[in-house]
Structure formats: structure tokens, C-alpha cells
Design an enzyme around this catalytic site. Structure first.
Site, PDB file in Angstrom:
ATOM      1  N   ILE A 159       0.905  -1.156   0.000  1.00 30.27           N
ATOM      2  CA  ILE A 159       0.000   0.000   0.000  1.00 30.27           C
ATOM      3  C   ILE A 159       0.938   1.198   0.000  1.00 30.27           C
ATOM      4  CG2 ILE A 159      -1.745   1.306   1.265  1.00 30.27           C
ATOM      5  CD1 ILE A 159      -2.806  -1.326   2.356  1.00 30.27           C
ATOM      6  N   PRO A 160       1.101   1.865  -1.140  1.00 34.98           N
ATOM      7  CA  PRO A 160       2.210   2.800  -1.367  1.00 34.98           C
ATOM      8  C   PRO A 160       2.079   4.159  -0.684  1.00 34.98           C
ATOM      9  CG  PRO A 160       0.801   2.734  -3.284  1.00 34.98           C
ATOM     10  CD  PRO A 160       0.248   1.715  -2.330  1.00 34.98           C
ATOM     11  N   CYS A 161       2.152   4.171   0.635  1.00 33.69           N
ATOM     12  CA  CYS A 161       2.076   5.436   1.370  1.00 33.69           C
ATOM     13  C   CYS A 161       3.285   6.329   1.069  1.00 33.69           C
ATOM     14  CB  CYS A 161       1.931   5.182   2.866  1.00 33.69           C
ATOM     15  SG  CYS A 161       3.207   4.144   3.583  1.00 33.69           S
ATOM     16  N   HIS A 162       4.365   5.749   0.544  1.00 32.08           N
ATOM     17  CA  HIS A 162       5.536   6.551   0.184  1.00 32.08           C
ATOM     18  C   HIS A 162       5.242   7.494  -0.992  1.00 32.08           C
ATOM     19  CE1 HIS A 162       5.822   2.930  -2.342  1.00 32.08           C
ATOM     20  NE2 HIS A 162       6.420   3.702  -3.229  1.00 32.08           N
TER      21      HIS A 162
END
Length: 154
Positions: free
Chosen positions: A121-124
Site C-alpha cells: 500500500i504505497p504510502c511513500h
């Protein structure tokens, strides 16, 4: 009771611990040391996909997730994060708008911070309104590395 399995991946930016139950991947965190691996099929599949991601071959993860933590609001934010395309970024406000709550920018930031499945889950890929790198549980240097990695492998 659900059994929890753990696997480890030595990435270019540190050791990643992946946890799963029989339903899906439950967490992915950076850790300081390798632990004892207790792989199941989901862990093995996730470790393979992480390896492909770090080698620049994989843009999207195709793995079943199992949310064991978080509120309904946090799940809504995490699901919205999955829509940010590889190599792209958006702001916390963009996510707030995407979930239909434009004024929830700070709450979106809090949910982003609690994401138990970083990278998958690409929170970056979430940045400040001015495009500045802000907040990443794994450290801003990792966030910067991940974004540069994705940009060069688009």
C-alpha cells in the site's frame, strides 16, 4: 485462532518483515534484524513480488491483504492509496478528496502514518501540497529512495 507466519526480505534499503495469516498479508515493516522465517504460500508469493519490485520488474502487487488493524476510515484511506500509480505522487489533500472528505487532510496523514502494509500500500507516494517529502514511518531517506527507484523504472 489464526496462525501468523513471518518471512524476511533483505532489500537495498533494509530488512523487511512480512507477516501473514491464512487469509492474506497482514503487515510489512522495516526491521533491524532478520528473524526466523515461518513461510506459508502467501509469504513466499509476497517475498517473490518484493524481489521483483526492488529489481524494477514489478509495478503492482498482486497479493491478498488481510487488514487486522485500523478503523474503517483508515481502511478507506489505505484503499485509496492503492490507486496511486507506480512512479507518481499525490498530496494528502488529493487522498482526502478521493475518499470524499476534503477537510480530512490531517486525518489522512494520520491514517497514512499507521499503514501496516508499506510498499504494497504505497504510502511513500504521498507528499506535501508543495511536493515536499514529508513523513514516512520507515524514514524519509527510504521514501526518497523508493520514489527515485520507481521514477527510474517507470
Amino acid at each position: 485462532m489464526n496462525e501468523i507466519f513471518k518471512g524476511y526480505y533483505s532489500s537495498p534499503i533494509g530488512i523487511i518483515e512480512v507477516s501473514a495469516d491464512n487469509q492474506g498479508i497482514t503487515s510489512l515493516y522495516f526491521v533491524d534484524t532478520l528473524g526466523i522465517s515461518e513461510n506459508n504460500n502467501l509469504i513466499s508469493k509476497c517475498l517473490t513480488q518484493l524481489d521483483e519490485y526492488f529489481k524494477g520488474f514489478r509495478k503492482d502487487f498482486e497479493i491478498t491483504l488481510s487488514y487486522k488493524f485500523g478503523t474503517e476510515f483508515q481502511h478507506k484511506v489505505w484503499n485509496a492509496l492503492k490507486n496511486i500509480s507506480y512512479g507518481n505522487t499525490c498530496s494528502y489533500k488529493d487522498i482526502a478528496i478521493a475518499i470524499g472528505n476534503e477537510k480530512a487532510v490531517r486525518a489522512v496523514g494520520g491514517a497514512n502514518n499507521k499503514n501496516p502494509l508499506s510498499i504494497i500500500i504505497p504510502c511513500h507516494r504521498v507528499v506535501g501540497m508543495n511536493g515536499k517529502l514529508v513523513g514516512y514511518g520507515g524514514g524519509l531517506w527510504r521514501k526518497e529512495w523508493l520514489l527515485e527507484h520507481e521514477n527510474k523504472n517507470k
